[in-house]
Design an enzyme around this catalytic site. Structure first.
Site, mmCIF file in Angstrom:
data_model
loop_
_atom_site.group_PDB
_atom_site.id
_atom_site.type_symbol
_atom_site.label_atom_id
_atom_site.label_comp_id
_atom_site.label_asym_id
_atom_site.label_seq_id
_atom_site.Cartn_x
_atom_site.Cartn_y
_atom_site.Cartn_z
ATOM 1 N N GLU A 55 0.804 -1.198 -0.147
ATOM 2 C CA GLU A 55 0.111 -0.063 -0.020
ATOM 3 C C GLU A 55 0.823 1.250 -0.147
ATOM 4 O O GLU A 55 0.650 2.351 -0.731
ATOM 5 C CB GLU A 55 -0.935 0.180 1.210
ATOM 6 C CG GLU A 55 -2.062 -1.208 1.239
ATOM 7 C CD GLU A 55 -1.346 -2.318 2.197
ATOM 8 O OE1 GLU A 55 -1.734 -3.026 2.911
ATOM 9 O OE2 GLU A 55 -0.071 -2.622 1.974
ATOM 10 N N ARG A 187 9.192 -30.831 -6.214
ATOM 11 C CA ARG A 187 10.447 -30.136 -5.780
ATOM 12 C C ARG A 187 10.264 -28.766 -5.922
ATOM 13 O O ARG A 187 10.933 -27.838 -5.337
ATOM 14 C CB ARG A 187 11.518 -30.931 -6.341
ATOM 15 C CG ARG A 187 12.135 -32.014 -6.000
ATOM 16 C CD ARG A 187 13.370 -32.699 -6.558
ATOM 17 N NE ARG A 187 14.030 -33.717 -6.187
ATOM 18 C CZ ARG A 187 15.150 -34.314 -6.558
ATOM 19 N NH1 ARG A 187 15.835 -33.801 -7.448
ATOM 20 N NH2 ARG A 187 15.595 -35.546 -6.089
ATOM 21 N N THR A 199 22.794 -39.859 2.342
ATOM 22 C CA THR A 199 22.122 -39.965 0.864
ATOM 23 C C THR A 199 23.202 -39.049 -0.218
ATOM 24 O O THR A 199 23.440 -39.865 -1.147
ATOM 25 C CB THR A 199 20.761 -39.190 0.857
ATOM 26 O OG1 THR A 199 19.980 -40.032 1.505
ATOM 27 C CG2 THR A 199 20.486 -39.000 -0.603
ATOM 28 N N GLU A 269 13.560 -35.416 1.382
ATOM 29 C CA GLU A 269 13.738 -36.450 0.250
ATOM 30 C C GLU A 269 14.266 -37.880 0.700
ATOM 31 O O GLU A 269 14.400 -38.845 0.191
ATOM 32 C CB GLU A 269 14.536 -35.841 -0.990
ATOM 33 C CG GLU A 269 13.545 -35.233 -1.737
ATOM 34 C CD GLU A 269 13.563 -35.902 -3.334
ATOM 35 O OE1 GLU A 269 14.017 -37.133 -3.387
ATOM 36 O OE2 GLU A 269 13.286 -35.161 -4.227
ATOM 37 N N GLY A 271 17.800 -39.914 3.151
ATOM 38 C CA GLY A 271 17.373 -41.230 2.828
ATOM 39 C C GLY A 271 16.238 -41.652 4.207
ATOM 40 O O GLY A 271 15.978 -41.166 4.850
#
Length: 349
Positions: A55, A187, A199, A269, A271
């Site tokens: 604004e 993703r 991972t 994601e 592991g």
């Protein structure tokens, strides 16, 4: 007084302007100032933390007195508090705006209440115009505000017998191309993507979101959690976004830091160790399980210990939808709440 066509058009434009602002600690907000005859006088949006709100950004483009009798069309209720900037409700009142149309109420305990302040000053207020579109735009911010942390999705792919990898550790690919494409699409919708150091060391993932062979225009921030060092030549270090590394097992501390950085959604994601740790810590809002029609056997389970000592303490899920993806099947769910359990128990009578 009902919303007129000029105001509806201005709200559509305000939503477009809002989308130009960055996602982060503050919501994306857009504003359009209309003359008493419905002509656009000025436009503005929030450019990021510490900058003028939408604004005020729009009002700053007008000469003193030019907004007198005007209508402000805003995607979120004008704020009513002083932070790094002053209250937008007061700025509109002092500018002489006579009417405000906004899409969503501000749910903040401190920042809310702008509409009441405007009404008390004699400004006409209309709420709810294109609320669904505004909610879709800042859904991540609303969820993070409600939770006090980012919205967290935990994803894994598994065989029908619950394995994440074969006996030799190989896991590419359990699922087919349609499932993997769906993962990349999701993703790209997240602010951050998290994996454990295990991972990184075993799979060396890039943690990018891709559309075929091309990088998606919107990339999540890669997050690596764990005490083991990430090699200097790891793929994650070549990610378009600078990776965040957390040498800790304290997931609550990690999530708090991500929240402070303006991260609204996290896609976990893997592991299995990291996914299980998030579940055990109660830091899961959505679960995505990609089921492949294969059998692997062995000990490499998709989940490890999630702190369930007995069947009575099982972490139950409410499945929102089953999504066929080629030969695979995606289960989308969320942890079942106490109220949902009560409803099921009542229905069982």
């Amino acid at each position: 007084m009902a919303v007129n066509e000029a105001e509806r058009s201005a709200m559509r434009r305000a939503l477009e302007l809002a989308s130009l602002g960055p996602r982060g600690v503050n919501p994306q907000v857009g504003a359009v100032i209309l003359s008493p005859t419905g002509e656009v006088l000025a436009e503005g949006w929030h450019h990021g933390a510490g900058t003028p709100h939408a604004e005020v950004d729009a009002l700053s483009q007008l000469a003193p007195g030019a907004a007198r009798g005007a209508t402000a069309v805003v995607t979120l209720e004008p704020c009513n508090h002083t932070g790094r900037t002053g209250p937008c409700a007061v700025a509109l009142i002092e500018a002489g705006v006579s009417r405000v149309v906004f899409a969503l109420d501000d749910p903040g305990a401190v920042s809310g209440g702008g509409a009441e302040r405007l009404r008390d000053a004699g400004v006409g207020v209309e709420a709810g115009e294109q609320a669904d579109a505004a909610r879709a735009l800042i859904g991540g911010w609303l969820a993070a505000l409600r939770l006090g942390r980012p919205h967290i999705t935990v994803k894994w792919a598994q065989s029908l017998d619950g394995r994440a990898a074969a006996a030799d550790g190989s896991s590419q690919w359990i699922t087919g191309h349609p499932a993997r494409a769906d993962v990349h699409r999701r993703r790209a919708q997240a602010d951050a993507i998290a994996v454990g150091t295990g991972t990184v060391l075993s799979d060396d993932p890039a943690l990018t979101a891709r559309d075929g062979d091309e990088l998606h225009p919107r990339q999540p921030v890669p997050v690596v959690i764990g005490a083991r060092a990430t090699p200097s030549d790891a793929a994650v270090r070549r990610h378009p976004r600078a990776a965040l590394f957390y040498d800790t097992r304290d997931l609550h501390a990690v999530v708090a830091d991500l929240h402070a950085r303006g991260i609204q959604s996290v896609f976990v994601e893997g592991g299995p160790t990291l996914a299980s740790a998030f579940i055990a810590a109660g830091l899961v809002d959505r679960v995505l399980v990609y089921l492949a029609p294969v059998l692997l056997g062995g000990e490499r389970l998709a989940l490890t210990d999630i702190a369930v000592p007995t069947i009575a303490e099982a972490r139950r899920l409410t499945i929102e939808e089953w999504v066929p993806l080629g030969a695979d099947l995606l289960a989308v769910g969320h942890p079942t709440s106490v109220n949902e359990n009560d409803d099921e128990n009542e229905g069982a009578g």
